[in-house]
Design a protein around this motif. Structure first.
Motif, PDB file in Angstrom:
ATOM      1  N   VAL A 451       0.883  -1.179   0.000  1.00 11.23           N
ATOM      2  CA  VAL A 451       0.000   0.000   0.000  1.00 11.23           C
ATOM      3  C   VAL A 451       0.911   1.216   0.000  1.00 11.23           C
ATOM      4  N   VAL A 452       0.652   2.229   0.828  1.00  9.16           N
ATOM      5  CA  VAL A 452       1.577   3.370   0.828  1.00  9.16           C
ATOM      6  C   VAL A 452       2.947   2.889   1.318  1.00  9.16           C
ATOM      7  N   THR A 453       2.922   2.029   2.353  1.00  8.99           N
ATOM      8  CA  THR A 453       4.164   1.377   2.777  1.00  8.99           C
ATOM      9  C   THR A 453       4.026  -0.129   2.519  1.00  8.99           C
ATOM     10  N   LEU A 454       5.135  -0.846   2.703  1.00  7.42           N
ATOM     11  CA  LEU A 454       5.114  -2.283   2.418  1.00  7.42           C
ATOM     12  C   LEU A 454       4.754  -3.052   3.687  1.00  7.42           C
ATOM     13  N   ARG A 455       3.441  -3.275   3.837  1.00  2.00           N
ATOM     14  CA  ARG A 455       2.973  -3.970   5.033  1.00  2.00           C
ATOM     15  C   ARG A 455       2.954  -5.470   4.826  1.00  2.00           C
ATOM     16  N   THR A 456       2.531  -6.178   5.905  1.00  2.00           N
ATOM     17  CA  THR A 456       2.280  -7.613   5.768  1.00  2.00           C
ATOM     18  C   THR A 456       0.772  -7.774   5.591  1.00  2.00           C
ATOM     19  N   LYS A 457       0.389  -8.559   4.610  1.00  2.00           N
ATOM     20  CA  LYS A 457      -1.024  -8.669   4.257  1.00  2.00           C
ATOM     21  C   LYS A 457      -1.850  -9.291   5.387  1.00  2.00           C
ATOM     22  N   HIS A 458      -1.273 -10.289   6.072  1.00  2.00           N
ATOM     23  CA  HIS A 458      -2.044 -11.005   7.094  1.00  2.00           C
ATOM     24  C   HIS A 458      -1.462 -10.792   8.486  1.00  2.00           C
ATOM     25  N   GLY A 459      -0.845  -9.673   8.719  1.00  2.00           N
ATOM     26  CA  GLY A 459      -0.157  -9.488   9.997  1.00  2.00           C
ATOM     27  C   GLY A 459       1.034 -10.428  10.070  1.00  2.00           C
ATOM     28  N   MET A 460       1.589 -10.616  11.261  1.00  2.00           N
ATOM     29  CA  MET A 460       2.733 -11.532  11.393  1.00  2.00           C
ATOM     30  C   MET A 460       2.572 -12.277  12.714  1.00  2.00           C
ATOM     31  N   LYS A 461       1.888 -13.418  12.625  1.00  2.00           N
ATOM     32  CA  LYS A 461       1.632 -14.208  13.847  1.00  2.00           C
ATOM     33  C   LYS A 461       2.900 -14.957  14.235  1.00  2.00           C
ATOM     34  N   MET A 462       3.408 -14.639  15.439  1.00  2.00           N
ATOM     35  CA  MET A 462       4.638 -15.299  15.888  1.00  2.00           C
ATOM     36  C   MET A 462       4.482 -15.723  17.345  1.00  2.00           C
ATOM     37  N   THR A 463       5.163 -16.812  17.719  1.00  2.00           N
ATOM     38  CA  THR A 463       5.202 -17.168  19.143  1.00  2.00           C
ATOM     39  C   THR A 463       6.506 -16.639  19.712  1.00  2.00           C
ATOM     40  N   VAL A 464       6.424 -16.203  20.970  1.00  2.00           N
ATOM     41  CA  VAL A 464       7.619 -15.593  21.580  1.00  2.00           C
ATOM     42  C   VAL A 464       8.132 -16.505  22.698  1.00  2.00           C
ATOM     43  N   HIS A 465       9.428 -16.756  22.675  1.00  2.00           N
ATOM     44  CA  HIS A 465      10.041 -17.666  23.647  1.00  2.00           C
ATOM     45  C   HIS A 465      11.168 -16.926  24.360  1.00  2.00           C
ATOM     46  N   ARG A 466      11.065 -16.918  25.689  1.00  2.00           N
ATOM     47  CA  ARG A 466      12.145 -16.284  26.450  1.00  2.00           C
ATOM     48  C   ARG A 466      13.414 -17.106  26.273  1.00  2.00           C
ATOM     49  N   ARG A 467      14.500 -16.424  25.971  1.00  2.00           N
ATOM     50  CA  ARG A 467      15.748 -17.175  25.753  1.00  2.00           C
ATOM     51  C   ARG A 467      16.235 -17.761  27.065  1.00  2.00           C
ATOM     52  N   LEU A 468      16.720 -18.987  27.026  1.00  2.00           N
ATOM     53  CA  LEU A 468      17.150 -19.692  28.232  1.00  2.00           C
ATOM     54  C   LEU A 468      18.170 -18.877  29.008  1.00  2.00           C
ATOM     55  N   GLY A 469      17.956 -18.781  30.292  1.00  2.00           N
ATOM     56  CA  GLY A 469      18.942 -18.103  31.131  1.00  2.00           C
ATOM     57  C   GLY A 469      18.853 -16.585  31.063  1.00  2.00           C
ATOM     58  N   ARG A 470      17.907 -16.081  30.236  1.00  2.00           N
ATOM     59  CA  ARG A 470      17.792 -14.623  30.112  1.00  2.00           C
ATOM     60  C   ARG A 470      16.583 -14.156  30.901  1.00  2.00           C
ATOM     61  N   CYS A 471      16.766 -13.286  31.873  1.00  2.00           N
ATOM     62  CA  CYS A 471      15.591 -12.764  32.566  1.00  2.00           C
ATOM     63  C   CYS A 471      15.454 -11.294  32.212  1.00  2.00           C
ATOM     64  N   ALA A 472      14.350 -10.706  32.640  1.00  2.00           N
ATOM     65  CA  ALA A 472      14.072  -9.313  32.268  1.00  2.00           C
ATOM     66  C   ALA A 472      15.233  -8.422  32.688  1.00  2.00           C
ATOM     67  N   ILE A 473      15.537  -7.470  31.831  1.00  2.00           N
ATOM     68  CA  ILE A 473      16.668  -6.570  32.090  1.00  2.00           C
ATOM     69  C   ILE A 473      16.175  -5.352  32.855  1.00  2.00           C
TER      70      ILE A 473
END
Ligand code: HEM
Length: 474
Positions: A451-473
């Motif tokens: 469209v005016v910008t290059l979007r994703t047609k169907h959104g971008m469904k992703m699952t998010v996984h906390r990286r092992l050993g990484r806690c909130a900064i």
């Protein structure tokens, strides 16, 4: 007429002057192009997949081709020299194309839509606000909001990452512009969200009469624009009362003076602010969304990004000073904007006849250039469809012709927010990649929507996984 330009020898055309019988002082050639429908010509933007259409025509016709969209004559330029000639050397012969100009009713005389002397004055007044040193002070806003977003994520949940990136970049640009408190950021974001939901960008381009249609979407849209105007004018009025530097872009715009000591009026400030709000968040959100998609599909590159951010940051939030030490993150973002440039097409309208080698683009014709098409050209990017951040070595960069890669345009109208965007992209990718791994939901359809910008047609469904050993900064 603009000077004769030397062009690659591969340019071939048909003698349209001979066919039309027009008597020009020199033979006018028209580049070859796709076969037109006798009435409407070719309408690539109305087709189901304009990116595929433009790519196919470019492969078929090479550095330049011609088509007619209804009565509009279009010259598509697909060579770095031809693009540089339009954007840099002969920029005075062109105006922004009609699509951008149509959005004036909303952006007013903001930088994106303005022209001539008025544009130049506003550009000069706005430039200091985007100076590197000033931009650097926004780094903490960028990483701070990215961290806040991550705090709201839950292990293994599925998110529309495009929506997450849109909210994030919106909050960043609002805060950088106004340095206002959460409450006002909420009000501005809500109004902009309503506008975006009801617009998909297209409503900005409607002819004047259509804007007053009593459809629910148009009513909501108009209400959101009104609310946004009220908030922005309210902030400007408050600032005028106590002239302090709030450390934000608006303060810089308000302090700027031209050589005669003149300053921006409230209306000019409003127009620039609206332009930065819209131009400055969807583009960056798209770049981030495509970056997460590409990284998800290239686990070995993603692993190296994780290694880099872990090693350089050692668990703390990135700062401006870290950017130079994160070359792989920067290469990933560069490569992502090669494959999915957020501003996928740039257009100009010729003010006077314009010679392109042996061809002549008549006054009022449109010249189109597409970072999407050229940045996937094997002449400049071997194995062009492959996501390969490693290609961006210093030697490769030095050998690349100017304007083979041009996601931020070029010449006097080059993106004013480029430094802001680069910093935001690198800092956000580093902040997120330190703590989370994002995976595309299997089977989720991924398709660009130009469209005016290059979007994703169907959104971008992703699952998010906390990286092992990484806690909130902290
Ligand atoms: C990845 C992010 C971005 C991309 C890819 C991008 C791309 C572009 C491009 C290609 C142009 C030139 C259009 C033309 O020549 O017709 C442009 C202009 C512009 N951009 Fe950006 N942009 C981005 C981020 C931003 C940000 C963060 C801001 C502001 C905060 C911004 C504000 C503007 C403005 C005001 C103009 C018009 C400049 C003028 O004509 O003087 N952009 N952008």
């Amino acid at each position: 007429m603009t000077p004769f330009l030397s062009v690659p020898p591969c340019l071939r055309g048909e003698r349209s002057a001979a066919r039309s019988g027009i008597n020009y002082e020199f033979p006018m050639l028209r580049p070859a192009g796709p076969k037109p429908h006798f009435l409407i010509g070719n309408m690539p933007l109305a087709r189901r997949d304009p990116l595929a259409v433009f790519s196919k025509w470019s492969a078929e016709f090479g550095d330049i081709f011609y088509y007619r969209a209804a009565w509009i004559q279009v010259y598509f330029l697909n060579h770095p020299d031809l693009i540089e000639a339009v954007l840099v050397r002969n920029y005075q012969n062109f105006l922004k194309d009609h699509v951008i100009r149509k959005s004036r009713w909303f952006f007013g005389e903001g930088l994106l839509t303005n022209e001539g002397e008025s544009w130049l004055r506003q550009r000069r007044l706005s430039q200091p606000a985007f100076h590197r040193d000033r931009i650097a002070s926004y780094a903490r806003i960028m990483t701070g909001y990215a961290s806040q977003m991550l705090d709201s994520w839950k292990q293994d949940e599925t998110l529309d990452i495009h929506q997450e990136m849109m909210q994030l970049t919106l909050r960043i640009v609002v805060r950088a512009l106004f340095n206002v408190e959460a409450e006002q950021i909420g009000a501005i974001s809500t109004a902009l969200n309503v506008m975006m939901r009801n617009s998909t960008g297209i409503r900005l381009l409607l002819p004047p009469a259509a804007r007053y249609l009593p459809t629910p979407a148009m009513i909501q849209f108009r209400r959101a624009v009104r609310r946004l105007d009220e908030t922005v004018y309210g902030i400007i009025a408050a600032r005028r009362r106590n002239e302090i530097d709030s450390g934000d872009l608006l303060s810089m715009l308000m302090q700027a003076r031209d050589e005669d000591g003149g300053r921006m009026t409230d209306k000019q400030l409003r127009d620039e602010v609206m332009t930065f709000l819209l131009a400055g968040h969807e583009t960056t959100a798209n770049a981030l969304t495509w970056t997460w998609y590409l990284l998800s599909s290239a686990p070995e590159i993603e692993a190296r990004v994780h290694e880099e951010v872990d090693r350089v940051l050692n668990g703390r939030l990135p700062t401006v000073a870290d950017i130079g030490a994160l070359p792989l993150v920067e290469q990933v973002v560069t490569e992502s904007m090669r494959l999915y440039p957020p501003a996928w097409i740039i257009g100009r309208r010729a003010l006077q006849d314009y010679r392109i080698g042996e061809y002549l683009a008549p006054a009022r014709s449109i010249l189109v250039m597409s970072p999407y098409v050229l940045q996937r050209d094997a002449r400049y990017f071997p194995d062009p469809e492959r996501f390969n951040p490693d290609r961006w070595t210093p030697t490769f960069r030095a050998a690349l012709p100017p304007f083979a890669y041009f996601p931020f345009g070029g010449g006097p109208r080059r993106c004013i927010g480029e430094s802001f965007a680069w910093m935001e992209l690198v800092l956000v990718v580093a902040t997120v990649a330190q703590q989370w791994q994002l995976r595309l939901v299997p089977g989720h359809p991924v398709a660009p929507q130009p469209v005016v910008t290059l979007r994703t047609k169907h959104g971008m469904k992703m699952t998010v996984h906390r990286r092992l050993g990484r806690c909130a900064i902290e």
